[in-house]
Motif scaffolding. Structure first.
Motif, PDB file in Angstrom:
ATOM      1  N   ASP A  27       1.180  -1.124  -0.409  1.00  0.00           N
ATOM      2  CA  ASP A  27       0.204  -0.184  -0.079  1.00  0.00           C
ATOM      3  C   ASP A  27       0.984   1.245  -0.131  1.00  0.00           C
ATOM      4  O   ASP A  27       0.410   2.178  -0.461  1.00  0.00           O
ATOM      5  N   ARG A  28       2.049   0.978   0.885  1.00  0.00           N
ATOM      6  CA  ARG A  28       2.346   2.560   0.645  1.00  0.00           C
ATOM      7  C   ARG A  28       3.793   2.782  -0.484  1.00  0.00           C
ATOM      8  O   ARG A  28       3.949   4.456  -1.054  1.00  0.00           O
ATOM      9  N   PHE A  29       3.887   1.227  -1.186  1.00  0.00           N
ATOM     10  CA  PHE A  29       5.024   1.844  -1.752  1.00  0.00           C
ATOM     11  C   PHE A  29       4.729   1.095  -3.221  1.00  0.00           C
ATOM     12  O   PHE A  29       4.435   0.818  -4.560  1.00  0.00           O
ATOM     13  N   ARG A  30       3.114   1.416  -3.470  1.00  0.00           N
ATOM     14  CA  ARG A  30       2.471   1.361  -4.692  1.00  0.00           C
ATOM     15  C   ARG A  30       3.047   1.729  -5.522  1.00  0.00           C
ATOM     16  O   ARG A  30       2.796   1.079  -6.693  1.00  0.00           O
ATOM     17  N   ASP A  31       3.230   3.330  -5.484  1.00  0.00           N
ATOM     18  CA  ASP A  31       3.084   4.346  -6.760  1.00  0.00           C
ATOM     19  C   ASP A  31       4.510   3.804  -7.491  1.00  0.00           C
ATOM     20  O   ASP A  31       4.540   4.464  -9.002  1.00  0.00           O
ATOM     21  N   SER A  32       5.193   3.537  -6.631  1.00  0.00           N
ATOM     22  CA  SER A  32       6.927   3.360  -7.030  1.00  0.00           C
ATOM     23  C   SER A  32       6.393   1.530  -7.859  1.00  0.00           C
ATOM     24  O   SER A  32       7.771   1.789  -8.733  1.00  0.00           O
TER      25      SER A  32
END
Length: 310
Positions: free
Chosen positions: A282-287
């Motif tokens: 959830d925290r790093f999905r956009d990476s």
């Protein structure tokens, strides 16, 4: 290339880099290398190089504050530097005294809340340098918006050795149990005041090594490292921004790797581990590349399947 054209190209590249950078490391550490070689190339002596390097240092401090860096550490004088010619070192000590007093009295230092600290075996330095250090630290002691660490008579391994000896002594006297030793026990013995983990090390001058610089705070944090060829007096804002971009790319790669590992674990781990893995995704999905990004439904489905399998 003609000088005027080079300046226009550099200015354009600097603007481009500024637009590409979206964040800033918290702690930048700089190995100020190449002062003496810069001076020799121009037909001067070592003092000329150190004096030119000091001007670069002032600019870098401003650049750090402009982009939001909160701590800057400068590798200024190592324990090995005592082996250099006494005349050269004495001139450098005079320059250090002058700059420490100037920094401590500068309006911009007080307006920006800069705390000046010295790290290293400062008791090895001449008394006049120790007095200048004490003056600068005292004048800025109450500030905490920005930290400027100046590494003087510094050796990374020697600091770790002293910390290890301190822990051993406490164990011998019964003040510390071996199984109670943790990271904080080492860190509070390294320096008088806390030093943040290093996010980025910059070294100009062409050498690609970190020279025993902040090994606990840099290696333990897997800091990004940026090497470049200009000597320290020639180090430009473009070089600085390239270093910041190196840090950003390193952070993006780290986040992407963490997200991929966590995603691979979902559906194949226990309930507590699953919750942690989902949190990381959830925290790093956009990476992650768009083709690899799971949606919330995918994660919930994997969660349900894991519980059924259990």
């Amino acid at each position: 290339m003609k000088r005027w054209l080079r300046q226009r190209v550099d200015a354009t590249y600097e603007r481009l880099l500024s637009k590409e950078i979206s964040g800033a490391p918290t702690h930048v550490a700089v190995i100020q290398d190449g002062n003496r070689r810069y001076a020799r190339r121009r037909g001067g002596n070592a003092h000329d190089g150190h004096r030119a390097g000091a001007e670069t240092t002032e600019r870098v401090l401003e650049w750090c504050q402009d982009i939001g860096v909160e701590e800057l550490t400068l590798y200024t004088f190592s324990t090995e530097n005592f082996e250099r010619p006494a005349e050269e070192n004495e001139a450098l000590f005079d320059l250090l005294c002058k700059k420490l007093h100037e920094f401590a009295d500068a309006d911009r230092v007080h307006e920006n809340g800069v705390s000046i600290r010295a790290i290293g075996e400062t008791e090895m330095l001449p008394e006049r340098v120790q007095n200048a250090v004490e003056y600068a630290e005292g004048r800025t002691y109450d500030y905490d918006r920005f930290v400027l660490n100046i590494a003087l008579a510094y050796g990374g391994r020697s600091r770790l050795l002293e910390a290890a000896r301190g822990v051993t002594a406490d164990v011998d006297t019964g003040d510390l149990e071996p199984d109670e030793i943790d990271v904080e026990d080492i860190e509070h013995r390294l320096y008088d005041q806390p030093v943040r983990d290093v996010d980025l090390i910059i070294r100009p001058g062409g050498d690609e090594r970190t020279s025993n610089f902040l090994p606990w705070h840099a290696n333990g944090n897997e800091a990004a490292v940026f090497f470049c060829t200009p000597y320290w007096p020639e180090f430009s804002k473009t070089d600085f921004l390239r270093g910041i971009r190196t840090y950003e790319h390193r952070e993006e790669s780290w986040r992407r790797t963490r997200a991929r590992r966590a995603l691979a674990l979902i559906g194949a781990v226990s309930e507590p581990e699953l919750a942690e893995a989902r949190s990381i995704v959830d925290r790093f999905r956009d990476s992650l590349p768009s083709s690899e990004r799971p949606d919330a439904g995918d994660l919930e489905s994997n969660d349900s399947n894991s519980r059924i399998a259990d």
